[in-house]
Scaffold this motif. Structure first.
Motif, short mmCIF file in Angstrom:
data_model
loop_
_atom_site.label_atom_id
_atom_site.label_comp_id
_atom_site.label_asym_id
_atom_site.label_seq_id
_atom_site.Cartn_x
_atom_site.Cartn_y
_atom_site.Cartn_z
N GLN A 50 0.85 -1.19 0.00
CA GLN A 50 0.00 0.00 0.00
C GLN A 50 0.89 1.24 0.00
OE1 GLN A 50 -3.36 0.02 -0.02
NE2 GLN A 50 -3.90 -2.10 0.49
N ASN A 51 0.34 2.35 -0.44
CA ASN A 51 1.12 3.59 -0.46
C ASN A 51 1.60 3.99 0.93
OD1 ASN A 51 0.85 3.86 -3.24
ND2 ASN A 51 -1.01 5.11 -3.09
N ASN A 52 0.82 3.64 1.94
CA ASN A 52 1.19 4.01 3.31
C ASN A 52 1.73 2.83 4.11
OD1 ASN A 52 -1.22 2.58 3.58
ND2 ASN A 52 -1.93 3.82 5.30
#
Length: 225
Positions: A50-52
């Motif tokens: 995930q991006n985070n």
């Protein structure tokens, strides 16, 4: 201090499995980690998908400090820069979907347990030369148990972990362990989305517990035969 290969392999052998999980919400990740730990799991792989992911991992690692014997590592790692970021976040081990020499060499230099993804005998051989003590057969559902048997026929001392498509059923797990795997990596087949959406973490805990029990029984039968 990072755990040694011996410590990690000993913890993995207790359950014969490593959960493979990612979620964009830290609170969900905490709940899944709790469910895994109370079921008896001591080695857990969060994935960089995930991006985070890095921020969630940082929070999860801090949260996991209450479990002194839980090893929390990071998967889906492709670059040395990613290794550096996650080691700075105190990851206990590194898992890659592929055989990446520069990642291997950096982890070796840092004394970090590293698991590469391999799909051919050549890759497995190179992984061992680069210092891997556990190899991930990926994608497991495409390679199948025959790949495991073939590799182990020429590399009988190899410790190998199929990941991808492994199912938490007695029939499927029996095929893998009778083929000679050391452990299995299990993701979406084990940690179902509907359980997360409905926050049925008690059911997830039961699923973890049942799966560990199945593997333990299979291994006991294999040892006796």
């Amino acid at each position: 201090m990072k755990p040694t290969s011996e410590q990690l392999l000993a913890s993995i052998s207790q359950t014969g499995m490593i959960p493979v999980f990612n979620h964009k919400e830290l609170e969900v990740a905490k709940a899944v980690l709790d469910a895994a730990y109370t079921a008896g799991i001591r080695v857990f792989e969060f994935t960089n998908r995930q991006n985070n992911a890095l921020e969630v991992f940082k929070g999860l690692k801090i949260y996991a400090e209450k479990y002194k014997d839980m090893y929390l590592g990071i998967g889906t790692i492709f670059t040395v820069q990613q290794v550096k970021e996650y080691l700075y976040a105190d990851a206990d081990f590194i898992v890659s979907p592929a055989l990446i020499p520069e990642v291997a060499k950096y982890c070796q230099m840092k004394g970090v347990f590293w698991v590469p993804g391999c799909a051919t005998v050549t890759e497995v051989f190179q992984a061992q030369k680069l210092g891997a003590v556990l190899v991930k057969a990926f994608p497991g559902n495409l390679l199948g148990v025959d790949f495991i048997k073939a590799v182990l026929s020429v590399m009988p001392g190899l410790k190998i972990m199929p990941t991808g498509g492994v199912e938490p059923t007695e029939e499927n797990l029996q095929e893998w362990f009778r083929a000679g795997v050391t452990c299995v990596g299990m993701g979406s087949q084990l940690i179902k989305k509907d359980l997360l959406q409905d926050k049925k973490y008690d059911e997830l805990n039961e699923k973890f517990t049942q799966t560990i029990s199945i593997i333990k029984n299979i291994n006991q039968k294999t040892e006796k035969s």
